[in-house]
Design a protein around this motif. Structure first.
Motif, PDB file in Angstrom:
ATOM      1  N   PHE A   1      44.790  47.287  41.220  1.00  0.00           N
ATOM      2  CA  PHE A   1      45.686  47.035  42.411  1.00  0.00           C
ATOM      3  C   PHE A   1      47.111  46.586  41.765  1.00  0.00           C
ATOM      4  CE2 PHE A   1      41.514  46.872  43.961  1.00  0.00           C
ATOM      5  CZ  PHE A   1      41.676  47.317  45.036  1.00  0.00           C
TER       6      PHE A   1
ATOM      7  N   ALA B   1      47.698  44.015  45.676  1.00  0.00           N
ATOM      8  CA  ALA B   1      46.606  42.909  45.296  1.00  0.00           C
ATOM      9  C   ALA B   1      46.813  41.811  46.195  1.00  0.00           C
ATOM     10  CB  ALA B   1      46.797  42.869  43.752  1.00  0.00           C
TER      11      ALA B   1
ATOM     12  N   SER C   1      49.532  42.337  39.317  1.00  0.00           N
ATOM     13  CA  SER C   1      48.483  43.503  39.329  1.00  0.00           C
ATOM     14  C   SER C   1      47.197  42.847  39.055  1.00  0.00           C
ATOM     15  CB  SER C   1      48.709  44.732  38.289  1.00  0.00           C
ATOM     16  OG  SER C   1      50.173  45.452  38.795  1.00  0.00           O
ATOM     17  N   ILE C   2      46.088  43.410  39.931  1.00  0.00           N
ATOM     18  CA  ILE C   2      44.742  42.598  39.690  1.00  0.00           C
ATOM     19  C   ILE C   2      43.746  43.822  39.165  1.00  0.00           C
ATOM     20  CG2 ILE C   2      42.662  41.858  40.774  1.00  0.00           C
ATOM     21  CD1 ILE C   2      44.552  40.218  42.437  1.00  0.00           C
TER      22      ILE C   2
END
Length: 454
Positions: free
Chosen positions: A248, A253, A439-440
């Motif tokens: 993500f 995210a 970002s995840i």
């Protein structure tokens, strides 16, 4: 069109609103209320939108308002008005009292615990008015859009560029002796353009927002990013249904963490409508995940000295070592749950997830093959069960590199599994909102598309 955005708020403006707060409390007491609270605000601003090189709208904002809540014992009544004259305020208090007298008592109603009210007010540096004329705003908006439109021949249309400046002052007063206010500012530049390549048409946007205009990205940068984001989406494909890692992007995210907060809010808990019911002290995330509030960061968009009830805000852990340490509660929801307010009337403040040492490119390498999600759509999130299913677009990643844009896909899973399967959080943190995350990377989710086969 050379009028400047209206001048700074002064201590005199603040004192006037605080005086109105005192008048409201006095009037409420006179009309028999056992306690009361009032919120008073003044707002000014300017918004200019340009499209295809011409001015589309110029809006000067000048708003004011009062919200009144009174209690007769545990009976509650509320009213509001945009008229700050003494007679209008008196009528508004009268209306709130009338409502309270005919309301059913709720044992959990009432002002916050007096001992929890803030007594020291940190300087959070939230007020940086922008002396921007309409002409200057028009120039910035046109410049921003021109950069986007001229960036590449495949950019063929525009939804426009906007420049907004806003500053306001807000006061909270209650009959526990609390009466305080402070000014805030917020400015933004945004742009959205359309592109076409063959039969493929796409749109995308970019924006910058800050309390201090000197911390905004330039109009040229915003226009360029809007164009780049649009171009990279052209000639997107769908995918066959598969299980794969999902990365993500930061702006997406944040919604994952937003769903988490929605599940641990007091209202979801006392209504028993959360998949995280009775999860306090339990492992929700991997052990390396730390999620916390930082309400006193200078200039940050989510910074506040106190919550919507006047309760002191402070740095606090919500998730530590992956374990849920605290809920998100107002005074009312805390009483319903036999707990103490967490200072979150009105929501969380600069919710932050600690990041690792990798940027988005590093996480793509780590992912290998999977989907980078840059946009989600639809409302397919069930906080009661945790089921998650949303339309998405982004890019297919192979061997850590972007291969092509993807569209018309659905990403699905259960939030409990999604949270538990977070592999890493990138250091590419998006600071443009109240949730601060990079970002995840999720180990695996179901990705469904319209393409059959492998």
């Amino acid at each position: 069109m050379s009028n400047l955005a209206e001048s700074h708020y002064t201590e005199k403006d603040l004192d006037r609103l605080k005086s109105i707060g005192d008048d409201i409390l006095t009037e409420a007491k006179k009309q028999g209320a056992s306690s009361a609270e009032a919120g008073i605000s003044l707002d000014r601003g300017l918004t200019v939108t340009a499209r295809l090189g011409d001015v589309e709208t110029i809006e000067h904002h000048r708003d004011q308002g009062v919200g009144v809540t009174v209690y007769f014992g545990r009976c509650k009544g509320s009213s509001s008005t945009t008229d700050l004259t003494a007679s209008a305020i008196k009528e508004s208090v009268k209306a709130a009292c009338w409502i309270a007298k005919y309301s059913t008592a709720d044992e959990y109603n009432g002002l916050p615990d007096e001992a929890l009210l803030v007594t020291e007010f940190p300087d959070l540096d939230l007020y940086h008015p922008w002396q921007l004329s309409a002409d200057q705003a028009i120039d910035l908006a046109v410049q921003c859009e021109n950069v986007a439109r001229e960036f590449h021949p495949d950019i063929n249309n525009s939804e426009g560029a906007s420049v907004t400046t806003h500053h306001g002052i807000q006061v909270l007063a209650n009959s526990l002796g609390f009466n305080h206010g402070y000014p805030v500012s917020r400015h933004s530049v945004s742009c959205c353009v359309l592109g076409q390549r063959g039969e493929s048409m796409q749109r995308d946007y970019w924006f910058t927002v800050a309390r201090d205009r000197t911390e905004l990205e330039t109009s040229e940068v915003v226009g360029r990013k809007a164009a780049e984001r649009t171009l990279r989406r052209l000639n997107g494909r769908s995918l066959s249904t598969r299980q794969c890692p999902v990365l993500f992007a930061p702006e997406v995210a944040a919604s994952l963490l937003g769903h988490f907060i929605g599940a641990i809010k007091g209202a979801s808990l006392y209504r028993k409508s959360s998949f995280l019911l009775d999860s306090l002290g339990k492992q929700i995330f991997p052990p390396n995940i730390h999620i916390h509030e930082q309400p006193h960061l200078k200039k940050a968009l989510g910074s506040v000295p106190y919550d919507g009830e006047g309760v002191s805000t402070k740095n606090r852990d919500i998730v530590k070592d992956g374990i849920l340490e605290s809920y998100v509660l107002s005074s009312y929801s805390a009483r319903k749950l036999s707990l103490q307010t967490t200072g979150n009337a009105g929501g969380v403040h600069n919710l932050t997830i600690d990041v690792g040492g990798s940027d988005q490119s590093d996480l793509m390498q780590r992912m290998g093959n999977g989907v980078l999600v840059t946009e989600v759509m639809g409302q397919g999130v069930n906080i009661v069960t945790g089921d998650y299913s949303r339309g998405a677009s982004g890019f297919w990643i192979e061997n850590g590199q972007i291969q092509y844009p993807v569209e018309e896909i659905t990403i699905a899973g259960n939030l409990r599994d999604i949270y538990n399967n977070i592999v890493a959080v990138g250091n590419d943190v998006d600071l443009r909102g109240n949730i601060r995350t990079g970002s995840i990377l999720i180990e695996e989710m179901t990705v469904a598309g319209s393409v059959e086969g492998g």
